[in-house]
Each structure stands twice: as structure tokens, then as C-alpha cells.
Design a protein around this motif. Sequence first.
Motif, PDB file in Angstrom:
ATOM      1  N   VAL A   1     -14.829  31.223  45.229  1.00 26.42           N
ATOM      2  CA  VAL A   1     -14.329  29.853  45.358  1.00 26.42           C
ATOM      3  C   VAL A   1     -15.487  28.914  45.099  1.00 26.42           C
ATOM      4  N   ILE A   2     -15.359  28.115  44.040  1.00 26.32           N
ATOM      5  CA  ILE A   2     -16.398  27.143  43.700  1.00 26.32           C
ATOM      6  C   ILE A   2     -16.003  25.801  44.314  1.00 26.32           C
ATOM      7  N   LEU A   3     -16.865  25.285  45.203  1.00 25.33           N
ATOM      8  CA  LEU A   3     -16.584  24.028  45.885  1.00 25.33           C
ATOM      9  C   LEU A   3     -17.237  22.866  45.130  1.00 25.33           C
ATOM     10  N   PRO A   4     -16.743  21.645  45.344  1.00 24.46           N
ATOM     11  CA  PRO A   4     -17.325  20.494  44.635  1.00 24.46           C
ATOM     12  C   PRO A   4     -18.801  20.310  44.978  1.00 24.46           C
ATOM     13  N   GLU A   5     -19.599  20.067  43.970  1.00 22.30           N
ATOM     14  CA  GLU A   5     -21.006  19.767  44.222  1.00 22.30           C
ATOM     15  C   GLU A   5     -21.121  18.376  44.826  1.00 22.30           C
ATOM     16  N   GLY A   6     -22.076  18.236  45.702  1.00 22.19           N
ATOM     17  CA  GLY A   6     -22.272  16.940  46.339  1.00 22.19           C
ATOM     18  C   GLY A   6     -21.479  16.766  47.613  1.00 22.19           C
ATOM     19  N   MET A   7     -20.532  17.640  47.843  1.00 25.70           N
ATOM     20  CA  MET A   7     -19.774  17.599  49.100  1.00 25.70           C
ATOM     21  C   MET A   7     -20.404  18.605  50.053  1.00 25.70           C
ATOM     22  N   ASP A   8     -21.169  18.100  50.986  1.00 27.40           N
ATOM     23  CA  ASP A   8     -21.864  18.965  51.932  1.00 27.40           C
ATOM     24  C   ASP A   8     -21.002  19.183  53.180  1.00 27.40           C
TER      25      ASP A   8
ATOM     26  N   TYR B   1     -12.950  24.473  42.228  1.00 34.04           N
ATOM     27  CA  TYR B   1     -12.527  23.196  42.804  1.00 34.04           C
ATOM     28  C   TYR B   1     -13.551  22.101  42.550  1.00 34.04           C
ATOM     29  N   SER B   2     -14.271  22.218  41.446  1.00 29.73           N
ATOM     30  CA  SER B   2     -15.326  21.239  41.171  1.00 29.73           C
ATOM     31  C   SER B   2     -14.787  19.817  41.123  1.00 29.73           C
ATOM     32  N   ALA B   3     -13.553  19.633  40.659  1.00 30.67           N
ATOM     33  CA  ALA B   3     -12.988  18.285  40.565  1.00 30.67           C
ATOM     34  C   ALA B   3     -12.673  17.712  41.933  1.00 30.67           C
ATOM     35  N   GLY B   4     -12.404  18.537  42.906  1.00 38.47           N
ATOM     36  CA  GLY B   4     -12.041  18.078  44.242  1.00 38.47           C
ATOM     37  C   GLY B   4     -11.049  19.038  44.855  1.00 38.47           C
ATOM     38  N   ILE B   5     -11.070  19.105  46.171  1.00 35.42           N
ATOM     39  CA  ILE B   5     -10.226  20.092  46.842  1.00 35.42           C
ATOM     40  C   ILE B   5      -8.785  19.640  46.962  1.00 35.42           C
ATOM     41  N   ASP B   6      -8.497  18.345  46.698  1.00 37.64           N
ATOM     42  CA  ASP B   6      -7.104  17.897  46.694  1.00 37.64           C
ATOM     43  C   ASP B   6      -6.565  17.799  45.271  1.00 37.64           C
ATOM     44  N   PHE B   7      -7.251  18.417  44.320  1.00 36.43           N
ATOM     45  CA  PHE B   7      -6.786  18.542  42.943  1.00 36.43           C
ATOM     46  C   PHE B   7      -6.427  19.995  42.673  1.00 36.43           C
ATOM     47  N   PRO B   8      -5.671  20.259  41.612  1.00 34.59           N
ATOM     48  CA  PRO B   8      -5.530  21.645  41.173  1.00 34.59           C
ATOM     49  C   PRO B   8      -6.903  22.236  40.843  1.00 34.59           C
ATOM     50  N   ALA B   9      -6.950  23.554  40.819  1.00 30.37           N
ATOM     51  CA  ALA B   9      -8.206  24.256  40.544  1.00 30.37           C
ATOM     52  C   ALA B   9      -8.097  25.000  39.216  1.00 30.37           C
TER      53      ALA B   9
ATOM     54  N   LYS C   1     -11.214  15.085  33.997  1.00 27.69           N
ATOM     55  CA  LYS C   1     -11.148  15.401  32.565  1.00 27.69           C
ATOM     56  C   LYS C   1     -11.048  16.898  32.293  1.00 27.69           C
ATOM     57  N   PRO C   2     -11.839  17.754  32.960  1.00 24.21           N
ATOM     58  CA  PRO C   2     -11.689  19.196  32.704  1.00 24.21           C
ATOM     59  C   PRO C   2     -10.280  19.702  33.044  1.00 24.21           C
ATOM     60  N   LEU C   3      -9.657  19.100  34.057  1.00 25.51           N
ATOM     61  CA  LEU C   3      -8.313  19.523  34.424  1.00 25.51           C
ATOM     62  C   LEU C   3      -7.295  19.074  33.381  1.00 25.51           C
ATOM     63  N   LEU C   4      -7.424  17.830  32.921  1.00 28.41           N
ATOM     64  CA  LEU C   4      -6.519  17.352  31.876  1.00 28.41           C
ATOM     65  C   LEU C   4      -6.679  18.164  30.594  1.00 28.41           C
ATOM     66  N   ASP C   5      -7.922  18.491  30.269  1.00 27.96           N
ATOM     67  CA  ASP C   5      -8.150  19.323  29.078  1.00 27.96           C
ATOM     68  C   ASP C   5      -7.479  20.688  29.246  1.00 27.96           C
ATOM     69  N   ALA C   6      -7.526  21.233  30.461  1.00 32.94           N
ATOM     70  CA  ALA C   6      -6.901  22.533  30.711  1.00 32.94           C
ATOM     71  C   ALA C   6      -5.378  22.439  30.570  1.00 32.94           C
ATOM     72  N   TYR C   7      -4.801  21.358  31.098  1.00 34.16           N
ATOM     73  CA  TYR C   7      -3.346  21.191  30.942  1.00 34.16           C
ATOM     74  C   TYR C   7      -2.974  21.031  29.472  1.00 34.16           C
ATOM     75  N   ASP C   8      -3.811  20.325  28.724  1.00 38.61           N
ATOM     76  CA  ASP C   8      -3.542  20.178  27.279  1.00 38.61           C
ATOM     77  C   ASP C   8      -3.562  21.552  26.601  1.00 38.61           C
ATOM     78  N   ARG C   9      -4.541  22.377  26.966  1.00 40.31           N
ATOM     79  CA  ARG C   9      -4.615  23.715  26.370  1.00 40.31           C
ATOM     80  C   ARG C   9      -3.404  24.561  26.786  1.00 40.31           C
ATOM     81  N   ALA C  10      -2.983  24.395  28.038  1.00 41.74           N
ATOM     82  CA  ALA C  10      -1.823  25.139  28.512  1.00 41.74           C
ATOM     83  C   ALA C  10      -0.566  24.756  27.743  1.00 41.74           C
TER      84      ALA C  10
END
Length: 917
Positions: free
Chosen positions: A557-564, A433-441, A651-660
Motif C-alpha cells: 500500500v503506497i500512501l500519499p507523500e507528505g502526509m505524516d 494512494y499517492s493522489a489521496g486516500i479519499d480518491f480511487p487508487a 491527473k494520473p487517475l484521469l489518465d488511467a481512466y482514459d486508458r481504461a
Amino acid sequence: MAIILAAPANAGEAVLYGPAPDWVDAATLDLVDVEDAPSTLIYDWQQRLEDGVVTEYEDAAIRIDNPELLMDHGTVSLSWLPDKGDLTVHRVEIIRAGQSIDVIGGGTQFEVIRRERGLEQRLLDGQLTATLAVSGLQVDDILRVTHSVTVDDQALGDEMQASQYLFQEPWQVGFSRAIVSWPEDSEVYWRAEDVAGVEPPVVVDGYKTLTIALPIDELPDMPGDAPSRFNRDPVLRVGTFANWQDLSRAFAPHYQVAAQVADNSDVAAKAREIMAATRDPLERTALAVRLVQDEVSYLLNGLDGGNYMPQSAEETWEKRYGDCKAKSVLLYSLLSQMGIDAIPVLVSTRGGDAIPELLPIPGNFDHMIVRANIDGTDYWLDGTSTATRLSNIGEVPAFFYALPLPVAGADLVPMTQRRKASPDMVMEATSDYSAGIDFPALFSLTMKISGPQGATLRAAADEADEEQLKRFASSFASGPGGALTSVSLSYDDDRALGILTAEGIMASDFSWADGRMRLSSDQTDKFAFNPDRARPEWRNIPVQTGGPQYNRVNASVILPEGMDDFEVTGDAVIDEGFANTAIYGTRAIEGNVIRFSVDVWNDLGEIPASELPAHKRKVRQLNALEAEVLAPEDFAWRWEIDSATLAKRVKPLLDAYDRAVDFSAADDWGPLTQRATFKAQIFDWDGVLADLDTLIANQPSAYLHSWRGGVHEALGDREAAIADAQAAYDLDPSTYFALNLAELLAYGGKRDEALDLLADLPVSDDEEGSYASTFATVAGLAGRTDDAIAALEEQVADKPTNASVLNADCWFRGLFNVQPEAALSSCTKAIERATNSAPMLDSRAMVSYRMGDYDAALSDLDSALELAPGLSASLYLRGIVRLEKGDKAGRTDVERALRMAPELAAKYAMHGVVPKN
């Protein structure tokens, strides 16, 4: 023994014709009221055990009532084992209008074929089948066939066995019985289930005779989760074995002889190779099992006494095929050559827990394996299984009891279960969930499946068909937001592991509840144990538990960095169990990674009825356990993030959708649909439009046209939005798409066209509320406010407690600013009755805004957004209200709302609801 093995069978492969044996008590049709009886007029089974030979007599008379029965019985098929005995046909007769037609006497004879129906399953059972097409058979005829089969089993010598299934009510038959007889002075034993009500034998003409009228009474219902001994079929068993030791002694010599090999044989050489590879007897055993499993294919060879007579070890190795007996003999020979204490054992693969209660006859068993004892531990080795390795060689199959076959004979021995040492399946899963918890993982998954189940993946891994893997990926990633970017399948032969790996993208498992984003480990209904023992006759019946099975799941479960300030609730260690199920789970936190590990063992066994309440309570306690990952209360939603930061994070999520999309099969549009959905989540409307154009060009649907219409409206192109809404309605002229089209037409200035569409629309009772709401909006835009109010009042009067109807009245009055003060009652009732009150709170806020009560409006809007933070209309109106109150924070609300729903500005402006500059 060599003479026994070599002696030819005194039997023939030709069908014999002749009278029934003298001892048969022939049934007659006089016993049956032919006119009123069911189509099965007679089924008569009689068996005699004498001088090592079992003769099985069967008499069947069927009335051909209809063309279906004519087709079913137009060909007579009779089977027998020619190496064990003969088939004698006594009668094939057609009875028509009271007259008998002798089919056999007319010169017709059976044709003999060898049954090979099971070759595709590696079965060759040695049976011959005699078939006869009954020429001239007609509807309303009675077909009567009488025959007998003799069985003189080479493996049993002078010993005999017979069994007869006892049909029970409500089986329909005119006359049926089962008779078994044997000489009065013979040592013959019999046993049937107590519920069958079989009376002891009586002596008839010097023969003890059991006679059972069929069908017997219907057996009492039993719970499906009872041990199989409570659910077994009613069977009469008869045999000459006084005990299990007698049966063991009768079988043992054949297997001892078959396992003997010369020192210079290939089998002995293989044993020496294994011994040279390791000095550890358990490792030697594992290598021997692997050799038999992998290098000798399975073939049930029932020819020449093969049902009980084993193929020799040398022949099995030479031919490289054999059945369970042949494989067990080979394995037994190898282990004996290596000095390992081993013995073949008979087992039952079904209902094995009932074996001690049954009469000792060979027919109780359907499989053979080998028991080896190493350092005081029994190992149960199945040469016909697969993927046995040192890691799982200690597993005990679910056969319950075994009958060893030493020359001296043996009693049954229990196959005592022990907990599996290594998992059958290990799943390693990571959700990022590095991109955010309200995004796909982003996710990765590895499943390692061991033993026979994992071996089933070997062929698929060898094929390595990319298109099949892509189609598998499609089914694997079903559901909103999910798509695979890669999948692979492999097989590790040394470890006997089937390995499935997959990577992709998945919908967020975080959800908004009670003012927090939560990742919940909800145990509700995960574990189930609720056996029914309410009936008085069931209250002492134990529950059978499944197994043995052992699975392990490791999840990160990998949580977003910087979100304490993430919080984790629940116990860090769980060590619980119920009803032969054990659960051990741990949780650890390492920086921004939370790791979970859960082991679950399901052990084969029984739970006494007296202990069921305690286990049921334990399951409820387990299901009540809660563990959650709670996000910080002030975390930033995706619409609150500036564009540059958002683009970097996604961007990592969009790249993943492109690969999918690139990875998917040519006709799989799921990943492209998921990418379009994600682009909508990040407000890339042009990107959504481009993907929808491609989807519609390849697989047009009403849903896709309606979706694209909404995107056109967000981009300010109302004409294109109307065109797509019209296309959706043309493809699916349902009320939903009609109402959507009518509202778009009305906001596009085509009010008369919208009203005409609604005037001709058929509406069901369930759709009247939605129809009235849309009609009111269209009529209001057309200046027909009175008609709109009248329609809504009619609906409120008809459905005074319906939250949606009440909300429609509230929303219209607020949006069109028509008697807003009269709407408050409907608004409040709608809120009180709604399951999800956020839309109703938004409607009441609009009414309060129109009345100038900005504080009330803000209170409702804050409540609505607390329930549904992504409700763009509420966020937009809150921004407007805040600006009216002089709060510059309202500008931020307006901007964020229009980011999510750009069409709000034009739509609300048509009603005079605009942000204050």
C-alpha cells in the motif's frame, strides 16, 4: 507371460440369443402386485463367479405409465466388453393386457455399435453397445428385458471380482434383489458396509449364495465434512483375492513385461538423454515426468483388455498416446533405465481413505501412478497430470493409499502428506494512494499459478485474443470505481507457471469510521471452521480437511507523500493455525509504503471430534484479530484542496481512466461510467456531462437520465434537468423517478404540474413516507402549507417510530420555517431511531437555525459532519450559521459545499436560506 499378453480373447462381437443360465433363479411377475406397484416392477441382479468367469445376469420389467417413460424405454441399450466376454439376450418381451409379445421371437434383433461417446474426452473404452428400437411399444404396456454378460478378464487370469451397488430406500420398486454365488469349495471372499445389513452366504445346490433384498434400509445421514469412508455408497464386493498382496501379485507381471525395453529402443535413448543432462536423480526424475506428461497425450484405450492390461512402453512412445497405465509404464521404464528405484502403484482418486476397509478387488482403484524412492523419500508421480517440475515434484496427491505392484506383491502403503514447499498461487498486489486516500487508487496485480491449475492457462495464453482479454478485464474489474487499463496472460513453460498481470484503477479501500479514515484488515468471517457434530450419532466422527493447498499473497500500500502521522495497528507478525490450516503473515513499513505478506497452507487430513471445540475457539480468536492503517485526523479531504493542487494530484487517475476507456471492449461501457463517477468526485461537472452524453447516446437508461438531470441542475440548467428527469420517468415510471421529477418541477416553478403528477401516482405502503415528504415539499412551494403539514402529520401518526417519516416532518418545518418549534420533538426522535443519524442531525440543525439558536445548530452540524464529512448540505448550512455568528470561516464552508453541490445556492435561496455577506 508373453503367451498371456498375446492370446486372443475368447469372446465375440455379435449379440448371442438364448436361455438364461441354468443357475439363475428367475423372478416372476407373480411376485409383484402389478396394479399397485411403482413403474419399476422388477430389477433382479444375479452374478456367479466360477472358473475365472463372472456371469452377470439382469432382469428388468418396466410398466410404461406415461409418454415420458415410453420415450425413455422405447430403445433398449445393452453394453459389454467383447474382448472379455459375451452378451446374451434371453428375453425382450412386451406384456399387454396379460398377453405376452415375444419381440425377439418375432425376428427383431439388436444392432451393434461401438461406443465412442467419450472420444472428445480422449476416452475409448472398448465397449460395444447393442441397441433395439422396441417396435409397437405402447403406454400401459410392460416391457421386460433379460440378459447376461460374461467377463473373463485377461489381466486377472483365474482371479475374479464382482461388485453390486445396493439401492436403498426410498427407491421405489415392485421386486428387487441382488444374488451372488460361487462354488462351495472355492476361495471367494465378500464384504459389504455394515450398515447394509448383508447376511452371510448360505449353500444352495453346492454354491455359496448371498441374497440381498432391495432396497436396503436408508443409510443414516452423515455430515458432509466427514471423511469419505463414512459417506461411501453401500456396495457388495466379492472376489477371489485373499489380501492386497494377492491382488498386487496378480497385476505386477503385466506391468513388468510392458515396461521392458531393448537397449537400442527409443525409450532407452530418451533415458540416456536425460541422464546426460544432469547427474541429480531427482532432476532426472522431474525431466522424465515432464517428458511423459508433455509429449504423450492422454487416451483411455480400453480395447483388447486395456482396462487392466497396459500398453507397452515402446508402443506408448511410438504412438505418443496412452492412458494412465500406459503413461505409468513408460515413466516406470524410463526411471528403471536410469537406475531409479520406482514401481507402478494403483490408487483411487475418490474416497481413497476408505481403501483399507474394502475387500481387495481391482475395482476399488481407478487410476495408476508411479512411486519413486530417492534418498529415502517417496515421490508420487502422475504421468497423466501436468506441470510437474522440480519445485513441486515432492507434492503428495490426495489419494491416501497406494498399492505397489512388485512381482513379489505388496500391501497397501499410506501416501503420507507433507506440507507443500512452493505455493500453488502467488499474488502480488500494489495499491497506490499517492493522489489521496479519499480518491480511487491505482493498482497493479500479478498472479502466478503453478502446477496443473496454472497449466490450464496455457491454451488461453497461446491464444492471446485481445477481445477475450478485454472481456475478462470487464468481469475482473466489476464493482464501483474499478476499471482495468491493461491485462495480459502468459505461460512460463520451464517453471510451469500461468501468469496473469493486470493494471488499473480501483475504489478506495479507506473508509470513514469513528472520526478517522481507516484501511482495515477485517478478519471477520474470513476463516471458517464450524463443523456440526451436535447429533449424538455424529459426535465421534472426525472432520475431513481439504488440501493440500498453499497460497501466498504479497500486498503493498503506497500512501500519499507528505502526509505524516499514519498509524498502523495490529501485530507485525502472525503465526497461527487451526484445523490443518496454517497462517503466517508479516507487515513491514518502508517510508510511505506498507508491505504485507501472508502464507496460508491448507493440509489434507482429519481433525478428531474431541479436538473440534479447541479449533473452533482458535478460529474465533483469529477472526477477532484487527489490523488497521489510520490516517492523520487532520488530513485534507478532496473538497478542501485548492483547484490547482487537486488537478495535479488527480491527473494520473484521469489518465488511467482514459486508458481504461480506450482498453475496454467496444460494448463495455463500464470504464466510461467509472470515469464519469470519478469526474463527479473531483467536481468536474462539464466532464461528467460529456461522458453521460456519450453513455446515453449508446445505452440510454432511466438511471443515466436521472444522473444527467442532477448534473444539469448542478450546472444551473434546470430545464435540462427536468427534461432528463422526465425521460427517466418515461423509461421507468416508478415511484422513485416520479418523486424526483415532481421535486424538480416544483423548484422549476411548475408546481401545478408537479402536484398533478403526484395526484395520479400509485404508492405502495413502503413508499408512503417518501411520497409524503416529496408532496410536502411540492405543496409547500405551491403555497399549500396546511396540506403539507396535514400529510406529514398523518404519516407521523401512522408510523410514529419510523426515523425517515419523523425526519421528513422535521426537515419540512425547518426548511419552510413553519412552526419550527413544533418540529423539535420529531427531530430528536428521528435522531434517536436512525441507523445513520447524520441527515436527521442536519434537519434539526435547520430547525434550530430557523429558531435563531445558532449554537444548537452548529453543534448538530458538527456532529453530522463528523459522521459524514462529505454531507454538502450540512457543510453549506454550517457556513451560513457561522457567518451569522460573525465567524469568517463560514465563507470557506460555503465555498467548499458549493464546490461539491453547486445547486444548493439556488435551492436554499428559494427558502430564504442564504449566506450573510
